[in-house]
Design a protein around this motif. Structure first.
Motif, PDB file in Angstrom:
ATOM      1  N   CYS A  16     -10.351  -7.850   2.008  1.00  0.00           N
ATOM      2  CA  CYS A  16     -10.911  -7.416   3.567  1.00  0.00           C
ATOM      3  C   CYS A  16     -10.921  -8.648   4.146  1.00  0.00           C
ATOM      4  CB  CYS A  16     -12.278  -6.783   3.204  1.00  0.00           C
ATOM      5  SG  CYS A  16     -12.898  -6.564   5.078  1.00  0.00           S
TER       6      CYS A  16
ATOM      7  N   SER B 284     -14.451  -1.157  10.746  1.00  0.00           N
ATOM      8  CA  SER B 284     -15.744  -1.876  10.716  1.00  0.00           C
ATOM      9  C   SER B 284     -16.968  -1.065  10.859  1.00  0.00           C
ATOM     10  CB  SER B 284     -15.734  -3.039  11.616  1.00  0.00           C
ATOM     11  OG  SER B 284     -15.502  -2.589  12.896  1.00  0.00           O
TER      12      SER B 284
ATOM     13  N   ARG C   1      -4.830  -8.744  -0.480  1.00  0.00           N
ATOM     14  CA  ARG C   1      -5.207  -7.623   0.658  1.00  0.00           C
ATOM     15  C   ARG C   1      -6.559  -7.530   0.362  1.00  0.00           C
ATOM     16  NH1 ARG C   1      -0.071  -5.020   2.508  1.00  0.00           N
ATOM     17  NH2 ARG C   1      -1.504  -4.511   3.917  1.00  0.00           N
TER      18      ARG C   1
ATOM     19  N   TRP D  10       2.802  -8.510   8.342  1.00  0.00           N
ATOM     20  CA  TRP D  10       1.428  -8.527   7.921  1.00  0.00           C
ATOM     21  C   TRP D  10       0.678  -9.755   8.063  1.00  0.00           C
ATOM     22  CZ3 TRP D  10      -0.525 -10.874   3.868  1.00  0.00           C
ATOM     23  CH2 TRP D  10      -1.941 -10.758   3.233  1.00  0.00           C
TER      24      TRP D  10
ATOM     25  N   ARG E 111      -3.207   0.745  -3.759  1.00  0.00           N
ATOM     26  CA  ARG E 111      -2.068  -0.348  -3.853  1.00  0.00           C
ATOM     27  C   ARG E 111      -0.883   0.477  -4.301  1.00  0.00           C
ATOM     28  NH1 ARG E 111      -3.940  -6.072  -4.262  1.00  0.00           N
ATOM     29  NH2 ARG E 111      -5.934  -5.900  -3.436  1.00  0.00           N
TER      30      ARG E 111
ATOM     31  N   GLY F 219     -12.771  -6.071  -2.276  1.00  0.00           N
ATOM     32  CA  GLY F 219     -11.402  -6.042  -2.985  1.00  0.00           C
ATOM     33  C   GLY F 219     -11.463  -7.542  -3.356  1.00  0.00           C
TER      34      GLY F 219
ATOM     35  N   ARG G 236       0.996  -1.423  -0.058  1.00  0.00           N
ATOM     36  CA  ARG G 236       0.001   0.041   0.117  1.00  0.00           C
ATOM     37  C   ARG G 236       0.983   1.311  -0.085  1.00  0.00           C
ATOM     38  NH1 ARG G 236      -5.090  -2.351  -0.326  1.00  0.00           N
ATOM     39  NH2 ARG G 236      -5.715  -3.257   1.384  1.00  0.00           N
TER      40      ARG G 236
HETATM   41  C1  HEM Z   1     -19.628  -4.400   4.805  1.00  0.00           C
HETATM   42  C2  HEM Z   1     -18.446  -4.129   5.665  1.00  0.00           C
HETATM   43  C3  HEM Z   1     -17.185  -3.737   4.863  1.00  0.00           C
HETATM   44  C4  HEM Z   1     -16.937  -3.654   3.540  1.00  0.00           C
HETATM   45  C5  HEM Z   1     -17.690  -3.277   2.397  1.00  0.00           C
HETATM   46  C6  HEM Z   1     -15.151  -3.661   3.444  1.00  0.00           C
HETATM   47  C7  HEM Z   1     -14.505  -3.323   2.445  1.00  0.00           C
HETATM   48  C8  HEM Z   1     -13.133  -3.228   2.474  1.00  0.00           C
HETATM   49  C9  HEM Z   1     -12.250  -3.355   1.226  1.00  0.00           C
HETATM   50  C10 HEM Z   1     -12.646  -2.704  -0.202  1.00  0.00           C
HETATM   51  C11 HEM Z   1     -10.771  -3.355   1.541  1.00  0.00           C
HETATM   52  C12 HEM Z   1      -9.723  -3.006   0.489  1.00  0.00           C
HETATM   53  C13 HEM Z   1      -9.389  -4.619  -0.067  1.00  0.00           C
HETATM   54  C14 HEM Z   1      -8.343  -4.335  -1.051  1.00  0.00           C
HETATM   55  O1  HEM Z   1      -7.435  -3.605  -1.034  1.00  0.00           O
HETATM   56  O2  HEM Z   1      -8.378  -5.183  -1.989  1.00  0.00           O
HETATM   57  C15 HEM Z   1     -10.725  -3.627   3.152  1.00  0.00           C
HETATM   58  C16 HEM Z   1      -9.740  -3.785   3.749  1.00  0.00           C
HETATM   59  C17 HEM Z   1      -9.823  -4.179   4.977  1.00  0.00           C
HETATM   60  N1  HEM Z   1     -10.701  -4.326   5.844  1.00  0.00           N
HETATM   61 FE1  HEM Z   1     -12.799  -4.151   5.352  1.00  0.00          FE
HETATM   62  N2  HEM Z   1     -14.913  -4.010   4.733  1.00  0.00           N
HETATM   63  C18 HEM Z   1     -15.783  -4.048   5.759  1.00  0.00           C
HETATM   64  C19 HEM Z   1     -15.759  -4.500   7.009  1.00  0.00           C
HETATM   65  C20 HEM Z   1     -14.639  -4.911   7.735  1.00  0.00           C
HETATM   66  C21 HEM Z   1     -14.497  -5.512   8.920  1.00  0.00           C
HETATM   67  C22 HEM Z   1     -15.767  -5.792   9.765  1.00  0.00           C
HETATM   68  C23 HEM Z   1     -13.316  -5.258   9.388  1.00  0.00           C
HETATM   69  C24 HEM Z   1     -12.744  -5.621  10.891  1.00  0.00           C
HETATM   70  C25 HEM Z   1     -13.172  -5.812  11.852  1.00  0.00           C
HETATM   71  C26 HEM Z   1     -12.461  -5.104   8.329  1.00  0.00           C
HETATM   72  C27 HEM Z   1     -11.070  -4.814   8.442  1.00  0.00           C
HETATM   73  C28 HEM Z   1     -10.579  -4.532   7.056  1.00  0.00           C
HETATM   74  C29 HEM Z   1      -8.907  -4.550   7.156  1.00  0.00           C
HETATM   75  C30 HEM Z   1      -8.003  -4.755   8.402  1.00  0.00           C
HETATM   76  C31 HEM Z   1      -8.253  -4.278   5.759  1.00  0.00           C
HETATM   77  C32 HEM Z   1      -7.110  -4.354   5.151  1.00  0.00           C
HETATM   78  C33 HEM Z   1      -6.575  -5.584   4.673  1.00  0.00           C
HETATM   79  C34 HEM Z   1      -5.044  -5.622   4.284  1.00  0.00           C
HETATM   80  O3  HEM Z   1      -4.790  -4.783   3.688  1.00  0.00           O
HETATM   81  O4  HEM Z   1      -4.671  -6.632   4.082  1.00  0.00           O
HETATM   82  N3  HEM Z   1     -13.246  -4.591   7.234  1.00  0.00           N
HETATM   83  N4  HEM Z   1     -12.020  -3.658   3.528  1.00  0.00           N
END
Ligand code: HEM
Length: 497
Positions: free
Chosen positions: A439, A300, A437, A124, A370, A433, A99
Motif C-alpha cells: 500500500c 483511503s 504492490r 503503474w 494477485r 500488504g 492483479r
Molecule cells: C489504514 C489505512 C489503510 C490500510 C490498512 C490499507 C491497506 C492496503 C492493502 C492491504 C493493500 C494491498 C497491498 C498488497 O496487495 O500487498 C493496499 C493497496 C493500496 N492502497 Fe491502501 N490502505 C490504507 C490506506 C490507504 C490510503 C490512505 C491510500 C491513498 C490515499 C491507499 C491507497 C492504496 C493503493 C493505491 C493501493 C494499490 C497499490 C498497488 O496495487 O500498487 N491506501 N492498501
C-alpha cells in the motif's frame, strides 16, 4: 423468462460435465496443492460465506496453509501462513505482481488505468510515483496537518455538544464523514460533503470494494453472467460508475478554470498540470485522471475509518487499555487541546494500540488479490500462470504459532518489544500488504488514524448505552464483504473529560 433460466442451467450443467471429463482425460502430471472438495460449475464459491477471511481460515486449518480452490473454473491459490506469504511476496514477488481484473474492476478502473489494477510495468510505476510525490510522501502528509486539524476540531465540537446534552452519537458515521472531508480537502482541494450533486462516499466505496473482491458469480462463471442482470448488481455498478463520473467531472471542471492561479495547488491541480504537459513522462487523458482521483479519494476513506472505528471498539471493551492510553496522551500533549501529528510520534502506547488494531482487524483482511504471470513452484507444488492468489492476512495475524495462545485477545503490550513495522518486512504482520504492490498510503492512513484516535481519547470518556441485559460493551460483529468494518454502527455517549 423461467424457461430461459431452465435452458441456461441445463446447458451450463451439460457443458461443465463435458469439460470435467475432458480435463480428467488430459490431466497433466503436475503436483497441485491440496484442494477442498468442490461442486460442479461453481467450484468452491459456495464455501466463501459472508466473511471470506473466516471461511478461508477454517478451510486452511483442514487443508493447510497453501490450498488451491476454484471460483467457477478459475484456479485460486489461498495463502494462510507467513512462510508461504514470504515466498509469494518476497521470493517470487515479481511473478505475483499483477492483479486479476474482473469485468467490474475493468469498468471501474477504466481497464487498469488506475493504480490498484494497473498491470505491473511502466504505467503503474509512473502513476505510483505521481501519487507519492504529490499526495502520499512524508512531506505531503506533514503539509496536510492543517486540514486534518480543521476537520478533527469540527468533530470535537460535535462531540462536545453531545456531551453537554448527554446525547448519543453515531461515531461510525461521524468518523467516515470526517475522514472523507479530510481526503476531500487534501485530494480535491475542498470538502464536497453537503453540496448538491455530491456522492455518498460509504455506498460508493462499498460497491467499489465488492466489485474488486470476491465478486459476483458471473465474474467467474461466464455462462451464469445473466444472474448479474436479474439480481440488479450490473445495473447498480453502472449507476455508481456514472454517479462518480459525474461528480469527478464537476470537480475537474471547477479546477480547470482555477488551477493556473492557485498558490497552493491540490492533487487534482497537479494532475491537470501533468495532463496538459505534452513532454511529461506519463501521458494521462481525462478518464485516467478520473480513476486515479477516484482511488485516492475513496480508497483511503473506508480503510482509515475502519481502523479508528475498531480502535474505539476495542478500547471501550478494554477500559484498562483506554485508561493507559488516556494517561499517555494527556501526559505528552499538555499544551493545546488539539493533539498534533508531531506529538503523536512520541506516544508509544498509542503506536502499540494502532498496531494491535491492525493485527486483529486489518481493513482488507485478504489484501488485494494477485495474479501469477509465469509458472512457479511453491513449497514443491506446481502453480500455473493465470492462477489468482489470495493472501489471508487476517489468518496470518491471528496464528497462535506466531502470536501465542492469546492471539485472539486485544493486548497492545505484545508490540512493545517488537521492531515490526507496517512496510511488510516481516510476513507475520502484513496489514498493508508487502512487496511491489505494498500500500502506498501507509503514512497518510496511519497518521490520520493515530491523530484522530489521540484526540478522541484525550478529550472524552466513552460509554455505550446499556442493552436489555445490561451489557455495556460494543460488540465485535463484522459487516459482510472483503473490507471489514463494523456491521452495526458504533453508537456511543461521549462525556467531556
Ligand atoms: C489504514 C489505512 C489503510 C490500510 C490498512 C490499507 C491497506 C492496503 C492493502 C492491504 C493493500 C494491498 C497491498 C498488497 O496487495 O500487498 C493496499 C493497496 C493500496 N492502497 Fe491502501 N490502505 C490504507 C490506506 C490507504 C490510503 C490512505 C491510500 C491513498 C490515499 C491507499 C491507497 C492504496 C493503493 C493505491 C493501493 C494499490 C497499490 C498497488 O496495487 O500498487 N491506501 N492498501
Amino acid at each position: 423468462m423461467e424457461m430461459m433460466i431452465l435452458i441456461s442451467l441445463c446447458l451450463t450443467t451439460f457443458l461443465t460435465i463435458l469439460l470435467f471429463f475432458k480435463s480428467l482425460l488430459k490431466r497433466p502430471n503436475s503436483n497441485l496443492p491440496p484442494s477442498p472438495w468442490r461442486l460442479p460449475v461453481i467450484g468452491n464459491l459456495h464455501q466463501l460465506s459472508l466473511h471470506p477471511h473466516r471461511a478461508l481460515s477454517s478451510l486452511s486449518a483442514r487443508h493447510g496453509p497453501l490450498m488451491l480452490l476454484r471460483f467457477g473454473r478459475v484456479p485460486v491459490l489461498i495463502v494462510s501462513s507467513a512462510d508461504v506469504a514470504h515466498d509469494v511476496m518476497k521470493t517470487h514477488d515479481l511473478k505475483f505482481a499483477n492483479r486479476p481484473i474482473t469485468k467490474s474492476a475493468h469498468k471501474i478502473s477504466n481497464g487498469g488505468r488506475d493504480l490498484v489494477f494497473a498491470p505491473y510495468g511502466e504505467y503503474w510505476r509512473n502513476v505510483k510515483s505521481l501519487c507519492t510525490i504529490h499526495l502520499l510522501s512524508n512531506k505531503m502528509v506533514q503539509s496536510s496537518e492543517k486540514r486534518r486539524e480543521e476537520e478533527i476540531t469540527l468533530l470535537m465540537e460535535t462531540l462536545e455538544e453531545a456531551s453537554l446534552s448527554s446525547s448519543s452519537v453515531n461515531l461510525s458515521k461521524l468518523i467516515t464523514n470526517m475522514v472523507s472531508d479530510i481526503m476531500g480537502k487534501v485530494v480535491l482541494g475542498k470538502k464536497y460533503s453537503g453540496e448538491e450533486g455530491t456522492i455518498d462516499v460509504k455506498t460508493i466505496t462499498k460497491s467499489f470494494l465488492d466489485a474488486v473482491g470476491l465478486s459476483p458469480v458471473g465474474e467467474y462463471i461466464p455462462s451464469l453472467a445473466w444472474i448479474g442482470k436479474i439480481t440488479g448488481s450490473d445495473g447498480k455498478l453502472e449507476k455508481i460508475t456514472k454517479q462518480f463520473g459525474d461528480f469527478i467531472e464537476k470537480v475537474l471542471q471547477e479546477h480547470e478554470d482555477t488551477t493556473a492561479d492557485k498558490e497552493t495547488p491540490d492533487f487534482v491541480d497537479m494532475l491537470l498540470t501533468i495532463q496538459r504537459d505534452e513532454t511529461a513522462q506519463c501521458q494521462l487523458d481525462k478518464s485516467d485522471l478520473e480513476v486515479i482521483i477516484f482511488e485516492m479519494f475513496l480508497g483511503s476513506t473506508t480503510t482509515t475509518s475502519a481502523v479508528i472505528e475498531w480502535a474505539m471498539t476495542r478500547l471501550m471493551r478494554n477500559p484498562e487499555c483506554l485508561k493507559k492510553l488516556q494517561d499517555e496522551i494527556r501526559s505528552v500533549s499538555k499544551m493545546n487541546s488539539y493533539v498534533s501529528g508531531k506529538e503523536v510520534e512520541n506516544m508509544n502506547y498509542l503506536k502499540a494500540v494502532i498496531k494491535e488494531v491492525l493485527r486483529l482487524h486489518p481493513p482488507l483482511p485478504l489484501l488485494v488479490p494477485r495474479l501469477l504471470s509465469e509458472d512457479v513452484k511453491l513449497k514443491g507444488y506446481d502453480i500455473t500462470a493465470g492462477t489468482q492468489v489470495i493472501i489471508n492476512a487476517w489468518a496470518i495475524q491471528r496464528d497462535t504459532a506466531t502470536w501465542g495462545s492469546d492471539a485472539q485477545e486485544f493486548r497492545p503490550e505484545r508490540h512493545f518489544d517488537s521492531t515490526w513495522d507496517f512496510v511488510g518486512r516481516n510476513f507475520k504482520y502484513i496489514p498493508f500488504g508487502a512487496g511491489r504492490r505494498l500500500c502506498p498510503g501507509i503514512g497518510l492512513g496511519s497518521v490520520m488514524a493515530s491523530v484522530t484516535l489521540a484526540n478522541l481519547v484525550k478529550r472524552f470518556d466513552w460509554r455505550v448505552e446499556d442493552g436489555p441485559s445490561g451489557y455495556d460493551k460494543p460488540d465485535l460483529v463484522e459487516g459482510a464483504g472483503i473490507d471489514v468494518c463494523r456491521k452495526f454502527p458504533l453508537v456511543v455517549f461521549p462525556s467531556s473529560a
